[in-house]
Design an enzyme around this catalytic site. Structure first.
Site, PDB file in Angstrom:
ATOM      1  N   CYS A   2      31.832  53.076  49.445  1.00 23.28           N
ATOM      2  CA  CYS A   2      31.660  54.438  49.948  1.00 23.28           C
ATOM      3  C   CYS A   2      31.132  54.423  51.376  1.00 23.28           C
ATOM      4  O   CYS A   2      30.573  53.438  51.837  1.00 23.28           O
ATOM      5  CB  CYS A   2      30.660  55.170  49.082  1.00 23.28           C
ATOM      6  SG  CYS A   2      31.091  55.129  47.344  1.00 23.28           S
ATOM      7  N   ARG A  27      36.809  51.558  55.123  1.00 24.36           N
ATOM      8  CA  ARG A  27      36.119  51.069  53.925  1.00 24.36           C
ATOM      9  C   ARG A  27      36.862  51.457  52.643  1.00 24.36           C
ATOM     10  O   ARG A  27      36.548  50.961  51.577  1.00 24.36           O
ATOM     11  CB  ARG A  27      34.701  51.653  53.861  1.00 24.36           C
ATOM     12  CG  ARG A  27      33.826  51.182  54.998  1.00 24.36           C
ATOM     13  CD  ARG A  27      32.549  52.009  55.097  1.00 24.36           C
ATOM     14  NE  ARG A  27      31.622  51.755  54.023  1.00 24.36           N
ATOM     15  CZ  ARG A  27      30.705  50.807  54.017  1.00 24.36           C
ATOM     16  NH1 ARG A  27      30.595  50.005  55.047  1.00 24.36           N
ATOM     17  NH2 ARG A  27      29.892  50.655  53.008  1.00 24.36           N
ATOM     18  N   TRP A  74      34.441  55.727  47.151  1.00 22.95           N
ATOM     19  CA  TRP A  74      35.320  54.716  46.548  1.00 22.95           C
ATOM     20  C   TRP A  74      34.835  54.610  45.112  1.00 22.95           C
ATOM     21  O   TRP A  74      33.736  54.120  44.846  1.00 22.95           O
ATOM     22  CB  TRP A  74      35.163  53.392  47.310  1.00 22.95           C
ATOM     23  CG  TRP A  74      35.701  52.194  46.611  1.00 22.95           C
ATOM     24  CD1 TRP A  74      35.011  51.332  45.807  1.00 22.95           C
ATOM     25  CD2 TRP A  74      37.032  51.701  46.657  1.00 22.95           C
ATOM     26  NE1 TRP A  74      35.846  50.342  45.358  1.00 22.95           N
ATOM     27  CE2 TRP A  74      37.090  50.538  45.850  1.00 22.95           C
ATOM     28  CE3 TRP A  74      38.207  52.130  47.291  1.00 22.95           C
ATOM     29  CZ2 TRP A  74      38.249  49.805  45.672  1.00 22.95           C
ATOM     30  CZ3 TRP A  74      39.365  51.384  47.113  1.00 22.95           C
ATOM     31  CH2 TRP A  74      39.377  50.241  46.322  1.00 22.95           C
ATOM     32  N   ASN A  98      25.911  55.225  48.116  1.00 27.08           N
ATOM     33  CA  ASN A  98      26.833  54.094  48.140  1.00 27.08           C
ATOM     34  C   ASN A  98      26.157  52.968  47.375  1.00 27.08           C
ATOM     35  O   ASN A  98      24.997  52.672  47.626  1.00 27.08           O
ATOM     36  CB  ASN A  98      27.086  53.702  49.605  1.00 27.08           C
ATOM     37  CG  ASN A  98      27.750  52.347  49.748  1.00 27.08           C
ATOM     38  OD1 ASN A  98      28.445  51.886  48.856  1.00 27.08           O
ATOM     39  ND2 ASN A  98      27.516  51.699  50.877  1.00 27.08           N
ATOM     40  N   GLY A  99      26.868  52.352  46.422  1.00 22.27           N
ATOM     41  CA  GLY A  99      26.271  51.257  45.661  1.00 22.27           C
ATOM     42  C   GLY A  99      26.450  51.483  44.169  1.00 22.27           C
ATOM     43  O   GLY A  99      27.259  52.315  43.758  1.00 22.27           O
ATOM     44  N   GLU A 483      45.943  28.535  44.878  1.00 19.70           N
ATOM     45  CA  GLU A 483      45.508  29.652  45.716  1.00 19.70           C
ATOM     46  C   GLU A 483      45.403  29.223  47.179  1.00 19.70           C
ATOM     47  O   GLU A 483      45.796  29.973  48.086  1.00 19.70           O
ATOM     48  CB  GLU A 483      44.161  30.187  45.180  1.00 19.70           C
ATOM     49  CG  GLU A 483      43.524  31.303  45.979  1.00 19.70           C
ATOM     50  CD  GLU A 483      44.384  32.549  46.125  1.00 19.70           C
ATOM     51  OE1 GLU A 483      45.426  32.666  45.485  1.00 19.70           O
ATOM     52  OE2 GLU A 483      44.006  33.418  46.934  1.00 19.70           O
ATOM     53  N   LYS A 487      47.490  31.043  50.148  1.00 18.00           N
ATOM     54  CA  LYS A 487      46.824  31.637  51.320  1.00 18.00           C
ATOM     55  C   LYS A 487      47.431  31.087  52.602  1.00 18.00           C
ATOM     56  O   LYS A 487      47.734  31.826  53.535  1.00 18.00           O
ATOM     57  CB  LYS A 487      45.326  31.326  51.343  1.00 18.00           C
ATOM     58  CG  LYS A 487      44.378  32.075  50.461  1.00 18.00           C
ATOM     59  CD  LYS A 487      44.196  33.530  50.746  1.00 18.00           C
ATOM     60  CE  LYS A 487      45.266  34.340  50.082  1.00 18.00           C
ATOM     61  NZ  LYS A 487      45.019  34.883  48.782  1.00 18.00           N
ATOM     62  N   GLU A 490      51.071  32.342  53.212  1.00 14.00           N
ATOM     63  CA  GLU A 490      51.303  33.757  53.483  1.00 14.00           C
ATOM     64  C   GLU A 490      50.817  34.205  54.860  1.00 14.00           C
ATOM     65  O   GLU A 490      51.389  35.131  55.426  1.00 14.00           O
ATOM     66  CB  GLU A 490      50.759  34.659  52.374  1.00 14.00           C
ATOM     67  CG  GLU A 490      49.270  34.735  52.250  1.00 14.00           C
ATOM     68  CD  GLU A 490      48.832  35.612  51.081  1.00 14.00           C
ATOM     69  OE1 GLU A 490      49.474  36.613  50.780  1.00 14.00           O
ATOM     70  OE2 GLU A 490      47.793  35.280  50.488  1.00 14.00           O
ATOM     71  N   HIS A 506      54.829  12.658  39.306  1.00 13.14           N
ATOM     72  CA  HIS A 506      56.088  13.167  38.757  1.00 13.14           C
ATOM     73  C   HIS A 506      56.952  13.810  39.836  1.00 13.14           C
ATOM     74  O   HIS A 506      57.851  14.577  39.527  1.00 13.14           O
ATOM     75  CB  HIS A 506      55.792  14.166  37.635  1.00 13.14           C
ATOM     76  CG  HIS A 506      54.999  13.554  36.527  1.00 13.14           C
ATOM     77  ND1 HIS A 506      55.543  12.692  35.605  1.00 13.14           N
ATOM     78  CD2 HIS A 506      53.668  13.619  36.227  1.00 13.14           C
ATOM     79  CE1 HIS A 506      54.613  12.286  34.772  1.00 13.14           C
ATOM     80  NE2 HIS A 506      53.451  12.826  35.133  1.00 13.14           N
ATOM     81  N   LYS A 605      50.408  45.040  50.826  1.00 16.63           N
ATOM     82  CA  LYS A 605      49.155  44.869  50.078  1.00 16.63           C
ATOM     83  C   LYS A 605      49.344  45.250  48.616  1.00 16.63           C
ATOM     84  O   LYS A 605      48.801  44.619  47.730  1.00 16.63           O
ATOM     85  CB  LYS A 605      48.073  45.747  50.724  1.00 16.63           C
ATOM     86  CG  LYS A 605      46.704  45.593  50.104  1.00 16.63           C
ATOM     87  CD  LYS A 605      46.042  44.307  50.543  1.00 16.63           C
ATOM     88  CE  LYS A 605      44.778  44.007  49.777  1.00 16.63           C
ATOM     89  NZ  LYS A 605      44.454  42.590  49.762  1.00 16.63           N
TER      90      LYS A 605
HETATM   91  C1  F6R Z   1      48.048  37.239  47.985  1.00 16.51           C
HETATM   92  C2  F6R Z   1      48.049  38.513  47.293  1.00 16.51           C
HETATM   93  C3  F6R Z   1      49.124  38.760  46.303  1.00 16.51           C
HETATM   94  C4  F6R Z   1      48.614  39.627  45.157  1.00 16.51           C
HETATM   95  C5  F6R Z   1      49.773  40.019  44.231  1.00 16.51           C
HETATM   96  C6  F6R Z   1      49.276  40.792  43.028  1.00 16.51           C
HETATM   97  O1  F6R Z   1      46.987  37.136  48.877  1.00 16.51           O
HETATM   98  O2  F6R Z   1      47.221  39.356  47.534  1.00 16.51           O
HETATM   99  O3  F6R Z   1      49.660  37.565  45.822  1.00 16.51           O
HETATM  100  O4  F6R Z   1      47.653  38.915  44.449  1.00 16.51           O
HETATM  101  O5  F6R Z   1      50.678  40.802  44.946  1.00 16.51           O
HETATM  102  O6  F6R Z   1      48.589  41.927  43.427  1.00 16.51           O
HETATM  103  P1  F6R Z   1      47.604  42.675  42.478  1.00 16.51           P
HETATM  104  O7  F6R Z   1      46.423  41.805  42.266  1.00 16.51           O
HETATM  105  O8  F6R Z   1      47.252  43.934  43.218  1.00 16.51           O
HETATM  106  O9  F6R Z   1      48.328  42.953  41.194  1.00 16.51           O
END
Ligand code: F6R
Length: 610
Positions: A2, A27, A74, A98-99, A483, A487, A490, A506, A605
């Site tokens: 928030c 935010r 939020w 907020n919190g 992961e 990262k 991407e 393998h 996103k």
């Molecule tokens: C990578 C990333 C994506 C999401 C994927 C699933 O950094 O953010 O691989 O993890 O698109 O997204 P959610 O978690 O929103 O279902």
């Protein structure tokens, strides 16, 4: 997370507050509101959705007055709605917060027993009623009433309060959530972050946890909640406005990486009973009966959330001794998956809106399974479609590459495994106490590792021209290797592979030569010896090894070219720490390449389409 803005002075407060809230939009929020004192009383306007809707509402119903507070919400407790939007009023006071108030359930019950009627589902409303109760008991002025009320509040908060009875005053307080006070000429402001105040003043006072501040046009007074005077020196801020929005960081991703200790703390807050070695069931989204009786846990997720789910499987099997499956949601939905009524399907999704995960969840429901959502966005589609929800408290994540949502998912899934293990009788109390104690210590260990970012930067420089990078891990290091590779690819656009180190022979071993950097996740855990052998095999073929290893590991220091140290910790919590250097490496490589770190090419996103 928030946003709060407060103003007291001689100008019209509402436009100043709305403009300040706009600077806090980054935010993330789902509703907004203001409370303005017009000299006679307090008027409140709240709207669901974006600030433009609040501005429209204020055009139709202009509020004039030179004292006020405002908020962007939020949602964490109670769905996004006008009734849950802040400010919340009780008697003469209006409050924004907020919190997370940890003891809100107990305080709410106590207040209800005293006849208080609640108008929202928020944890915040209890603060308004507690202040009102102090005032009714004759505690004056507002400053003292707020101090009195906060003595009953456990949790993290930043609040701002205005009262009908004191038109020239705002009282604000912080404990664990940010709050800055801006010292203007004949006016004072407060806000969740510097950008909200920067166009009015560069003189800022940073409150400390436990501070309560009274703002008047002429100045401020700071005391602790228990009434001791406190001196807080003003600082001159010379940030540019854009820099300010990112808290001084160049990119949101870097800011979010460094927020992880705080948001993991927020995700754990109020959920752990260390003395009992248990997790409170109230927010786990699964009843004790279901936890006890399910015969299989079936994780579904995509991308980074899928990696968190793999760690979830390891914990669930180790601690709750329940058979588990982890599946990519995009695969499940087009197979003919078999779900049963005694399955618990756990859909992991930070956005709560991912189309494939939602479709797989619906298939699971159609098969009669119980469905739990692990999500970061309150009341998003996936938790709404599920039977229960376990929320992470990462706050909004703006960088496309997920970082803080991932570690809060890990924290939530470990809590879930402990909760299930205790209900099923498979997890002895002394072991769960150890696991939970280690989990509580994670935020401080994270701070320590993130403090070494400069060293990781130096390593990342050597990877800038790498075309391929191999990430290896075993056990709980395996999802972290996956992961780390995701990262890197991407945001830096380098090709990267994450592999279970046991699979090296393998296939991927054929790739290894002096050109191939290998990032090995090898903390001193149960799989260490096997990982050490894998690292030796890479070195024997001239591969370049960067190891993520436990402090004091001399063997690894001798073999690997570079070692990023992590503190010694319990095996179960290691993934929350080992991932941090990998996030930093991918961030630094992408930044050194001049890529658009926060919005990498071709990525969105929230993936609401297939
Ligand atoms: C990578 C990333 C994506 C999401 C994927 C699933 O950094 O953010 O691989 O993890 O698109 O997204 P959610 O978690 O929103 O279902």
């Amino acid at each position: 997370m928030c946003g709060i803005v407060g103003y007291v002075g001689s100008r019209n407060a509402a436009p100043i507050i709305v403009e300040g809230l706009r600077k806090l939009e980054y935010r993330g929020y789902d509703s907004a509101g203001v409370a303005i004192h017009d000299g006679k009383g307090i008027e409140i306007v709240r709207t669901l959705g974006k600030l433009a809707r609040l501005s429209d509402a204020l055009e139709k119903r202009p509020l004039t007055g030179s004292t006020g507070i405002g908020h962007t919400r939020w949602a964490t407790h109670g769905r996004p709605s006008e009734a849950n939007a802040h400010p919340h009023a009780a008697g003469p006071v209006a409050v924004v917060h907020n919190g997370i108030i940890e003891n809100h359930v107990a305080v709410r019950q106590e207040l209800e027993a005293q006849g208080v009627k609640f108008l929202s589902d928020t944890d915040t409303e209890i603060v308004a009623h507690l202040i009102h109760r102090e005032i009714e008991r004759g505690v004056k002025p507002l400053f003292k009433a707020v101090q009195g009320a906060l003595k009953h509040v456990v949790g993290a908060y930043a609040i701002a309060v205005t009262s009908r009875e004191e038109p020239d005053v705002i009282v604000a307080a912080r404990n664990g959530s940010p709050l800055v006070v801006g010292l203007g000429e004949g006016e004072m402001l407060c806000g969740s972050d510097i950008p909200a105040l920067l166009s009015h003043t560069r003189q800022m006072v940073f409150l400390e946890d436990g501070d309560v501040v009274e703002l008047r046009a002429s100045g401020i007074k700071v005391e602790t909640v228990s009434g001791e005077a406190a001196t807080r020196k003003a600082k001159q801020i010379d940030w540019s406005p854009v820099q300010a929005e990112r808290g001084g960081y160049k990119h949101f991703m870097r800011k979010e990486i460094h927020e992880q200790p705080d948001v993991v703390e927020a995700t754990l807050r109020g959920r752990i009973d260390l003395a009992e070695g248990d997790v409170y069931g109230a927010e786990m989204g699964v009843s004790a009966e279901v936890a006890r009786e399910v015969r299989r846990v079936y994780f579904i997720a995509c991308g980074t959330s899928h990696h968190a789910a793999i760690a979830g499987r390891y914990w669930m099997e180790q601690l709750a001794k329940v058979p588990c499956v982890v599946e990519l949601a995009s695969e499940v939905r087009y197979r003919e998956p078999l779900f049963y009524p005694d399955d618990l399907v756990v859909a992991v999704s930070q956005s709560g809106e991912t189309a494939d995960t939602l479709a797989a969840l619906k298939a699971a429901k159609a098969g009669g399974a119980k469905v739990l959502a692990v999500a970061n966005v309150l009341d998003s589609a996936i938790p709404r479609a599920a039977d229960g929800a376990l929320y992470t408290h990462a706050g909004p994540e703006i960088g496309v590459a997920s970082t803080k949502c991932f570690t809060t998912q890990l924290a939530a899934l470990l809590l879930l495994a402990v909760y299930m293990g205790r209900r099923r009788g498979t997890l002895p109390q002394d072991r769960s106490q150890k696991v939970l104690q280690s989990l509580v210590e994670v935020p401080n260990h994270m701070r320590e590792v993130l403090g070494d970012a400069d060293y990781v930067h130096a390593i990342a420089k050597r990877l800038t021209h790498a075309k391929d990078v191999l990430f290896l891990g075993r056990g709980l290091g395996y999802p972290i290797a996956l992961e780390g590779a995701l990262k890197l690819k991407e945001i830096s656009y380098a090709h990267a592979e994450g592999y279970a180190a046991g699979e090296m022979k393998h296939g991927p071993i054929a790739l290894i030569d002096e050109q191939l950097p290998v990032i090995a996740v090898c903390p001193r855990d149960a799989q260490y010896d096997k990982m050490l052998s894998n690292v030796q095999e890479v070195r024997a073929r001239e591969g370049q090894v960067i190891a993520i290893a436990t402090k004091g590991d001399e063997e690894m220091l001798e073999i690997a070219q570079h070692v990023v140290w992590i503190p010694k910790m319990a095996d179960e919590v290691l993934p929350l720490i080992t991932v941090l250097p990998l996030q930093l490496i991918s961030y630094f490589v992408a930044n050194l390449k001049g890529n658009d770190v926060d919005q990498p090419r071709n990525l969105a996103k929230t993936v609401t389409v297939e």
